[in-house]
Write a protein that holds these residues in place. Structure first.
Motif, PDB file in Angstrom:
ATOM      1  N   UNK A 182       0.842  -1.200   0.000  1.00 46.89           N
ATOM      2  CA  UNK A 182       0.000   0.000   0.000  1.00 46.89           C
ATOM      3  C   UNK A 182       0.877   1.250   0.000  1.00 46.89           C
ATOM      4  N   UNK A 183       1.913   1.273   0.817  1.00 45.79           N
ATOM      5  CA  UNK A 183       2.838   2.418   0.818  1.00 45.79           C
ATOM      6  C   UNK A 183       3.460   2.593  -0.560  1.00 45.79           C
ATOM      7  N   UNK A 184       3.744   1.493  -1.227  1.00 42.47           N
ATOM      8  CA  UNK A 184       4.334   1.569  -2.567  1.00 42.47           C
ATOM      9  C   UNK A 184       3.387   2.218  -3.569  1.00 42.47           C
ATOM     10  N   UNK A 185       2.078   2.076  -3.361  1.00 40.26           N
ATOM     11  CA  UNK A 185       1.129   2.706  -4.294  1.00 40.26           C
ATOM     12  C   UNK A 185       1.199   4.222  -4.208  1.00 40.26           C
ATOM     13  N   UNK A 186       1.810   4.737  -3.163  1.00 42.17           N
ATOM     14  CA  UNK A 186       1.944   6.186  -3.006  1.00 42.17           C
ATOM     15  C   UNK A 186       3.342   6.664  -3.404  1.00 42.17           C
ATOM     16  N   UNK A 187       4.196   5.758  -3.853  1.00 43.44           N
ATOM     17  CA  UNK A 187       5.553   6.112  -4.289  1.00 43.44           C
ATOM     18  C   UNK A 187       5.463   6.929  -5.572  1.00 43.44           C
ATOM     19  N   UNK A 188       6.243   7.989  -5.645  1.00 44.63           N
ATOM     20  CA  UNK A 188       6.216   8.832  -6.845  1.00 44.63           C
ATOM     21  C   UNK A 188       6.898   8.101  -8.003  1.00 44.63           C
ATOM     22  N   UNK A 189       6.092   7.742  -8.983  1.00 39.36           N
ATOM     23  CA  UNK A 189       6.594   7.064 -10.179  1.00 39.36           C
ATOM     24  C   UNK A 189       6.665   8.093 -11.300  1.00 39.36           C
ATOM     25  N   UNK A 190       7.708   8.025 -12.088  1.00 35.73           N
ATOM     26  CA  UNK A 190       7.893   8.922 -13.230  1.00 35.73           C
ATOM     27  C   UNK A 190       6.598   8.977 -14.051  1.00 35.73           C
ATOM     28  N   UNK A 191       6.085  10.179 -14.337  1.00 32.33           N
ATOM     29  CA  UNK A 191       4.837  10.308 -15.093  1.00 32.33           C
ATOM     30  C   UNK A 191       4.854   9.582 -16.445  1.00 32.33           C
ATOM     31  N   UNK A 192       6.006   9.476 -17.068  1.00 38.40           N
ATOM     32  CA  UNK A 192       6.090   8.753 -18.349  1.00 38.40           C
ATOM     33  C   UNK A 192       5.821   7.265 -18.144  1.00 38.40           C
ATOM     34  N   UNK A 193       6.259   6.724 -17.011  1.00 37.55           N
ATOM     35  CA  UNK A 193       5.996   5.316 -16.697  1.00 37.55           C
ATOM     36  C   UNK A 193       4.522   5.138 -16.335  1.00 37.55           C
ATOM     37  N   UNK A 194       3.986   6.067 -15.556  1.00 37.99           N
ATOM     38  CA  UNK A 194       2.566   6.015 -15.189  1.00 37.99           C
ATOM     39  C   UNK A 194       1.700   6.019 -16.439  1.00 37.99           C
ATOM     40  N   UNK A 195       2.056   6.847 -17.405  1.00 39.70           N
ATOM     41  CA  UNK A 195       1.267   6.963 -18.635  1.00 39.70           C
ATOM     42  C   UNK A 195       1.182   5.646 -19.389  1.00 39.70           C
ATOM     43  N   UNK A 196       2.180   4.786 -19.212  1.00 35.39           N
ATOM     44  CA  UNK A 196       2.218   3.496 -19.916  1.00 35.39           C
ATOM     45  C   UNK A 196       1.764   2.324 -19.049  1.00 35.39           C
ATOM     46  N   UNK A 197       1.434   2.581 -17.789  1.00 30.50           N
ATOM     47  CA  UNK A 197       1.110   1.502 -16.851  1.00 30.50           C
ATOM     48  C   UNK A 197      -0.401   1.266 -16.811  1.00 30.50           C
ATOM     49  N   UNK A 198      -0.863   0.098 -17.247  1.00 34.37           N
ATOM     50  CA  UNK A 198      -2.308  -0.181 -17.276  1.00 34.37           C
ATOM     51  C   UNK A 198      -2.994  -0.072 -15.919  1.00 34.37           C
ATOM     52  N   UNK A 199      -2.313  -0.418 -14.840  1.00 37.50           N
ATOM     53  CA  UNK A 199      -2.957  -0.412 -13.514  1.00 37.50           C
ATOM     54  C   UNK A 199      -3.452   0.982 -13.138  1.00 37.50           C
ATOM     55  N   UNK A 200      -2.684   2.003 -13.463  1.00 39.27           N
ATOM     56  CA  UNK A 200      -3.094   3.359 -13.116  1.00 39.27           C
ATOM     57  C   UNK A 200      -4.325   3.770 -13.920  1.00 39.27           C
ATOM     58  N   UNK A 201      -4.373   3.383 -15.173  1.00 34.91           N
ATOM     59  CA  UNK A 201      -5.533   3.691 -16.018  1.00 34.91           C
ATOM     60  C   UNK A 201      -6.770   2.935 -15.537  1.00 34.91           C
TER      61      UNK A 201
END
Length: 194
Positions: free
Chosen positions: A100-119
């Motif tokens: 759960x703490x890891x879900x709040x870790x700041x991930x590079x926005x470019x990686x977030x944009x490609x990560x299906x889980x966030x979408x």
């Protein structure tokens, strides 16, 4: 030479397990290497560095988190979906504190944009809130409200912050009921046109 049957997936899964048992901030290359009985250098063929490792744990945790929430809300709408969403959120946060703490870790926005889980998380949350008749910008405000409420409650609960005799479960149910009432009356509460 592959040592201890290491793969990137095994390394990341072990890091997620370590996060749950010791804390996300305790996830280090050295700690993982000790757990596998190998030298630190053995892990660098699977992850680039500590930032890469923590990002991979965050991505894994985000996927596991939304898997849990999607399964809970499937086929539900309105209050039933909100309760299922809230309970799945809380259960994951309490059962897997490091993930759960890891879900709040700041991930590079470019990686977030490609990560299906966030979408998937955004789609699932938005779909649940649209059942209350919300559209942007109210939808964004409601997402922030839910996230803040669920995170604040579970964080306090995990830290032992609720010491009153009243059962924590009762307070949780009342909080979710309050959110349902607010979401059901959002337009009149905010002056928005229905």
């Amino acid at each position: 030479m592959v040592r201890a049957g290491l793969t990137t997936e095994r390394v990341v899964a072990a890091a997620a397990d370590l996060a749950d048992s010791a804390g996300f901030d305790k996830v280090t290359i050295s700690a993982l290497a000790r757990g596998f009985g190998v030298k630190d250098a053995s892990l660098y063929s699977h992850v680039k560095n500590l930032g890469d490792l923590r990002t991979r744990v965050a991505l894994l945790a985000a996927e596991e988190f939304i898997d849990r929430i999607e399964a809970a809300v499937a086929g539900r709408a309105g209050k039933d979906a909100l309760i299922a969403f809230a309970d799945a959120y809380r259960t994951f946060a309490l059962e897997h504190p490091g993930r759960y703490a890891a879900t709040r870790y700041h991930v590079d926005p470019a990686i977030v944009a490609e990560a299906p889980a966030y979408h998937r998380t955004l789609r699932t949350t938005s779909a649940m809130l649209r059942a209350y008749g919300l559209t942007d910008p109210d939808l964004t405000d409601a997402v922030r409200l839910l996230r803040s409420t669920f995170h604040g409650f579970t964080d306090l609960e995990a830290e032992g912050g609720f010491e009153a005799a009243r059962p924590v479960q009762t307070s949780w149910e009342r909080a979710v009921e309050g959110l349902h009432f607010l979401l059901s009356n959002w337009a009149s509460a905010t002056g928005a046109k229905a």
